[in-house]
Write a protein that holds these residues in place. Sequence first.
Motif, short mmCIF file in Angstrom:
data_model
loop_
_atom_site.label_atom_id
_atom_site.label_comp_id
_atom_site.label_asym_id
_atom_site.label_seq_id
_atom_site.Cartn_x
_atom_site.Cartn_y
_atom_site.Cartn_z
N GLY A 145 2.52 -7.40 9.15
CA GLY A 145 1.63 -7.90 8.23
C GLY A 145 0.50 -8.23 8.84
N ALA A 146 -0.28 -7.17 9.60
CA ALA A 146 -1.64 -7.39 10.05
C ALA A 146 -2.65 -7.55 8.96
CB ALA A 146 -2.10 -6.09 10.94
N GLY A 147 -3.92 -8.00 9.26
CA GLY A 147 -4.69 -8.24 8.12
C GLY A 147 -5.37 -6.86 7.59
N SER A 148 -6.47 -7.06 6.90
CA SER A 148 -7.15 -5.95 6.26
C SER A 148 -7.69 -4.82 7.33
CB SER A 148 -8.52 -6.34 5.38
OG SER A 148 -9.20 -5.38 4.92
N ILE A 149 -7.54 -3.59 7.10
CA ILE A 149 -7.95 -2.34 7.78
C ILE A 149 -8.84 -1.56 6.95
CG2 ILE A 149 -5.81 -2.13 9.27
CD1 ILE A 149 -4.89 0.03 7.17
N GLY A 150 -9.28 -2.15 5.66
CA GLY A 150 -10.53 -1.60 4.94
C GLY A 150 -9.77 -0.77 3.97
N ILE A 151 -8.55 -1.00 3.62
CA ILE A 151 -7.78 -0.31 2.55
C ILE A 151 -7.16 -1.04 1.61
CG2 ILE A 151 -6.15 1.76 2.01
CD1 ILE A 151 -6.80 2.72 4.78
N GLY A 152 -7.74 -1.42 0.50
CA GLY A 152 -7.28 -2.36 -0.28
C GLY A 152 -7.28 -2.02 -1.88
N PHE A 153 -6.22 -2.50 -2.74
CA PHE A 153 -5.97 -1.76 -4.34
C PHE A 153 -6.28 -3.10 -4.96
CE2 PHE A 153 -3.78 0.26 -0.76
CZ PHE A 153 -4.30 1.84 -1.10
N ALA A 154 -6.73 -2.73 -6.27
CA ALA A 154 -7.06 -3.46 -7.18
C ALA A 154 -6.56 -2.71 -8.71
CB ALA A 154 -8.35 -3.99 -7.63
N GLY B 266 0.77 -1.22 0.02
CA GLY B 266 0.02 0.06 0.10
C GLY B 266 0.91 1.22 0.23
N PRO B 267 0.15 2.50 -0.15
CA PRO B 267 1.13 3.63 -0.20
C PRO B 267 1.53 4.04 1.20
CG PRO B 267 -1.59 4.08 -0.22
CD PRO B 267 -1.22 2.52 -0.26
N GLY B 268 2.31 5.18 1.23
CA GLY B 268 2.93 5.58 2.62
C GLY B 268 1.80 6.40 3.14
N ASP C 139 -8.08 6.05 -9.15
CA ASP C 139 -6.92 6.39 -9.53
C ASP C 139 -5.91 6.98 -8.35
OD1 ASP C 139 -7.60 6.32 -12.28
OD2 ASP C 139 -8.84 8.32 -12.24
N ARG C 140 -5.96 5.80 -7.52
CA ARG C 140 -4.94 5.89 -6.12
C ARG C 140 -3.75 5.82 -6.65
NH1 ARG C 140 -6.38 8.95 -2.40
NH2 ARG C 140 -8.13 7.77 -1.45
N GLN C 141 -2.78 6.60 -6.46
CA GLN C 141 -1.46 6.20 -6.91
C GLN C 141 -0.73 5.37 -5.69
OE1 GLN C 141 0.45 7.28 -9.25
NE2 GLN C 141 -0.75 8.71 -10.28
N VAL C 142 -0.40 4.35 -6.35
CA VAL C 142 0.29 3.19 -5.30
C VAL C 142 1.65 2.47 -6.10
CG1 VAL C 142 -1.82 2.65 -3.96
CG2 VAL C 142 -1.22 1.46 -6.14
N GLY D 69 5.17 2.70 -10.61
CA GLY D 69 4.01 3.25 -10.00
C GLY D 69 3.00 3.10 -10.76
N GLN D 70 1.61 2.77 -9.96
CA GLN D 70 0.61 2.67 -10.81
C GLN D 70 -0.61 3.37 -10.28
OE1 GLN D 70 -0.70 -1.16 -12.50
NE2 GLN D 70 1.20 -2.04 -11.79
N THR D 71 -1.88 3.59 -10.94
CA THR D 71 -3.08 4.18 -10.24
C THR D 71 -3.78 2.73 -10.03
OG1 THR D 71 -3.96 4.72 -12.37
CG2 THR D 71 -2.92 6.36 -11.18
N ALA D 72 -4.71 2.83 -9.15
CA ALA D 72 -5.36 1.54 -8.75
C ALA D 72 -6.71 2.13 -8.04
CB ALA D 72 -4.67 0.65 -7.64
N LEU D 73 -7.63 1.22 -8.27
CA LEU D 73 -8.88 1.23 -7.46
C LEU D 73 -8.70 0.91 -5.96
CD1 LEU D 73 -11.23 -0.73 -9.95
CD2 LEU D 73 -10.90 1.82 -9.88
N GLN D 74 -9.32 1.71 -5.26
CA GLN D 74 -9.30 1.58 -3.70
C GLN D 74 -10.59 1.18 -3.21
OE1 GLN D 74 -7.78 4.77 -1.38
NE2 GLN D 74 -8.78 4.06 0.61
N THR D 75 -10.66 0.09 -2.55
CA THR D 75 -11.86 -0.44 -1.94
C THR D 75 -11.61 -0.88 -0.38
OG1 THR D 75 -13.40 -2.31 -2.14
CG2 THR D 75 -11.12 -2.95 -2.52
N ASP D 76 -12.88 -0.66 0.20
CA ASP D 76 -12.89 -1.23 1.60
C ASP D 76 -13.38 -2.66 1.69
OD1 ASP D 76 -15.59 -0.84 1.34
OD2 ASP D 76 -15.94 0.16 3.08
#
Length: 296
Positions: free
Chosen positions: A271-280, A16-18, A222-225, A231-238
Amino acid sequence: MVTSHDRLPGLGRPRGPGFAPGDPPPAAPPKETGPPPGPAATARRAGAGHVLVAAALVAVVTGGVAGVAGARLAGAGEAAPVALPRSTAGPSGPSGPAGVAGGLSGTAAKVLPSVVSVESGRGSGSGFVIDGAGHLLTNAHVLAGGTSVTVVLSDGRRLPATVVGTDEAYDLAVLRVDDAQGLVPAELGRSADVAVGDQVLAIGSPLGLAGTVTGGIVSALDRQVRLGGSGQTALQTDASINPGNSGGPLVNARGEVIGVNTAIATLSRRGAGSIGIGFAIPIDRAAPVAERIIRE
């Protein structure tokens, strides 16, 4: 904070991004000017303080914000709440009526037969069928370090797969199985039609749990990750994405693939699990890469 977590299977590198520091905490309330509280009030405040601290610790440990149910607790003599009937259609989207019969449960039933688990060496992840010739799409990092690949279909069949090719820059790979009988190609959508707030499902094999479906919305476009080697733009999802979800589809309410689940952001270097910020990876980018790999 950007973390890599190479030891966890099925997640992008980095995940994920910083993150910038959050907003400053709210100012403390003004001190009371009245008479000092008595012993009983002090005890009550101390007890309340412990509850708040405990709740905060739970929120930190789970990596999310604890939600509070909006419904009132049923008191004595009150009727129990009645479950609402399942929706027979999904929400409307920017390109017209969305959804399939049965709502999101119907969407999941439509897509699940197209999703596979991918096993490669010590790694594992997910993938999905993209045509009737036995081609499947997944993430390149899912295959890293593996000399042989096995895919597990939704009906439990285990089939050896050949790596047709990879594109490390886009973190994508195409697999092929010789026995294409019974494979159900997923329907590809258009990520250009996606809007923030659209309902989505993430389907895959997090932690080896094949056929897991999680739901959420599109959180950002278009989230920059940094994915793969660029570097790419990605869809962000919860929608919840965890180790093993990588390479699986992110689908809209119509059951059309709009992205390839690839990475998550975490708050821990371990490496915790999902915190509701994922990228596709948007499917409008992934599909041409897959076609190029197959042609080559």
